[in-house]
Design a protein around this motif. Structure first.
Motif, mmCIF file in Angstrom:
data_model
loop_
_atom_site.group_PDB
_atom_site.id
_atom_site.type_symbol
_atom_site.label_atom_id
_atom_site.label_comp_id
_atom_site.label_asym_id
_atom_site.label_seq_id
_atom_site.Cartn_x
_atom_site.Cartn_y
_atom_site.Cartn_z
ATOM 1 N N PRO A 136 -2.042 -6.656 13.249
ATOM 2 C CA PRO A 136 -1.211 -6.523 11.857
ATOM 3 C C PRO A 136 -1.754 -5.948 10.716
ATOM 4 O O PRO A 136 -1.042 -5.499 9.468
ATOM 5 C CB PRO A 136 -2.091 -8.105 10.717
ATOM 6 N N ILE A 137 -2.739 -5.116 11.554
ATOM 7 C CA ILE A 137 -2.731 -3.475 10.564
ATOM 8 C C ILE A 137 -1.762 -2.143 10.607
ATOM 9 O O ILE A 137 -1.940 -1.369 10.677
ATOM 10 C CB ILE A 137 -4.441 -2.599 10.372
ATOM 11 N N VAL A 138 -1.208 -2.349 12.611
ATOM 12 C CA VAL A 138 -0.691 -1.352 12.999
ATOM 13 C C VAL A 138 0.398 -0.608 12.207
ATOM 14 O O VAL A 138 0.794 0.099 12.028
ATOM 15 C CB VAL A 138 -0.563 -1.970 14.610
ATOM 16 N N PRO A 139 0.703 -1.779 11.583
ATOM 17 C CA PRO A 139 2.475 -1.491 10.773
ATOM 18 C C PRO A 139 2.231 -0.520 9.883
ATOM 19 O O PRO A 139 3.113 -0.124 8.962
ATOM 20 C CB PRO A 139 2.409 -3.126 10.549
ATOM 21 N N ALA A 140 1.460 -0.961 8.692
ATOM 22 C CA ALA A 140 0.719 0.366 8.262
ATOM 23 C C ALA A 140 0.650 1.602 8.701
ATOM 24 O O ALA A 140 0.747 2.225 7.923
ATOM 25 C CB ALA A 140 -0.621 -0.799 7.413
ATOM 26 N N VAL A 141 -0.198 2.141 9.624
ATOM 27 C CA VAL A 141 -0.219 2.432 10.290
ATOM 28 C C VAL A 141 0.891 3.877 10.950
ATOM 29 O O VAL A 141 1.332 4.738 10.325
ATOM 30 C CB VAL A 141 -1.524 2.931 11.588
ATOM 31 N N ARG A 142 1.626 2.745 11.532
ATOM 32 C CA ARG A 142 3.197 3.419 11.368
ATOM 33 C C ARG A 142 4.089 3.425 10.643
ATOM 34 O O ARG A 142 4.225 4.835 10.137
ATOM 35 C CB ARG A 142 4.155 2.979 12.278
ATOM 36 N N ARG A 143 3.846 3.168 9.455
ATOM 37 C CA ARG A 143 4.519 3.343 7.926
ATOM 38 C C ARG A 143 3.977 4.520 7.598
ATOM 39 O O ARG A 143 5.130 5.669 7.136
ATOM 40 C CB ARG A 143 4.171 2.303 7.222
ATOM 41 N N VAL A 144 2.429 4.669 7.255
ATOM 42 C CA VAL A 144 2.516 5.980 7.170
ATOM 43 C C VAL A 144 2.717 7.441 7.997
ATOM 44 O O VAL A 144 2.717 8.587 7.463
ATOM 45 C CB VAL A 144 0.642 5.946 6.983
ATOM 46 N N LEU A 145 2.596 7.118 9.186
ATOM 47 C CA LEU A 145 2.983 7.910 10.067
ATOM 48 C C LEU A 145 4.143 8.496 10.069
ATOM 49 O O LEU A 145 4.505 9.803 9.840
ATOM 50 C CB LEU A 145 2.575 7.307 11.250
ATOM 51 N N ARG A 146 5.071 7.956 9.773
ATOM 52 C CA ARG A 146 6.348 7.887 9.324
ATOM 53 C C ARG A 146 6.674 8.751 8.701
ATOM 54 O O ARG A 146 7.413 9.494 7.683
ATOM 55 C CB ARG A 146 7.792 6.940 9.696
ATOM 56 N N ALA A 147 5.831 8.096 7.236
ATOM 57 C CA ALA A 147 6.302 8.866 6.007
ATOM 58 C C ALA A 147 5.949 10.463 5.830
ATOM 59 O O ALA A 147 6.004 11.228 5.193
ATOM 60 C CB ALA A 147 5.282 8.170 5.136
ATOM 61 N N HIS A 148 5.247 10.848 6.815
ATOM 62 C CA HIS A 148 4.106 12.146 6.892
ATOM 63 C C HIS A 148 4.701 12.968 8.192
ATOM 64 O O HIS A 148 3.940 12.770 9.650
ATOM 65 C CB HIS A 148 2.807 12.217 6.602
#
Length: 217
Positions: A136-148
């Protein structure tokens, strides 16, 4: 022991003051004596519920300088929402009538780090139970990666990921529980999502939902 239900803001102010004492190295260690223990033997009336990470450095009663019976505490690695977590917090709201839920993340979180590392192309497989916990933490990781655009799993800021995950956790708690979301909508409950700074000892609010603010007393 008083059974009068305090307002969400009052309880949050009490916890803020307790955290300030802890930060300053002047804790009171209240309500930790024999009389308090005896008074709680057959009844409890916690002031708040706290859902936090299982990290050994996040001892909630110490961080907020409270005592026995003051907090109804639920913890798992990475403060990840699950049926047992939601059920426990619903019990705190519906049966124990707490006016406040604190969701407490922190910096240097091992579960967040594992979620980030799992997105590497060469990441080894994790044991299944650990993977299900951090997934469940991985979506936050991917969202931050996409934003930068230039960020990679090796360079991404884990504190940024942790804050995103904290917000996701609060949102998922509200989405998963009518008991909790209805209590917030009715003004009976507030939810504070805060990040604990390990070195400073400070619980820093990031998101507040319901009738509480970080201003005032």
């Amino acid at each position: 022991m008083s059974t009068e239900r305090p307002a969400p803001q009052q309880v949050w102010d009490e916890l803020r003051h307790g955290n300030a004492r802890f930060i300053g190295g002047e804790p009171h260690h209240p309500r930790q004596d024999v009389d308090r223990r005896h008074s709680l033997a057959h009844v409890q009336a916690p002031r708040a519920a706290l859902f936090g990470c299982s990290d050994s450095r996040l001892a909630a009663e110490i961080i907020f300088d409270v005592g026995l019976g003051d907090l109804f505490v639920v913890r798992n690695a990475g403060q990840v929402i699950s049926d047992s977590v939601v059920g426990s917090l619903e019990y705190a709201v519906a049966v124990l009538d707490v006016p406040l839920i604190v969701v407490l993340g922190h910096d240097e979180c091992g579960a967040v780090r594992a979620a980030i590392d799992s997105t590497r192309s060469d990441a080894p497989p994790l044991p299944p139970h650990i993977w299900r916990l951090i997934a469940p933490i991985v979506p936050a990781v991917r969202r931050v990666l996409r934003a930068h655009a230039t960020a990679t799993p090796e360079s991404v800021d884990p504190e940024h990921v942790g804050r995103e995950h904290l917000r996701d956790t609060v949102a998922e708690l509200l989405h998963s529980s009518d008991v909790i979301s209805d209590a917030v909508a009715g003004g009976r409950l507030a939810i504070v999502g805060a990040n604990y700074r390990l070195a400073e000892g400070a619980a820093v609010p990031d998101i507040i939902v319901g009738p509480a603010t970080n201003a005032g007393a």
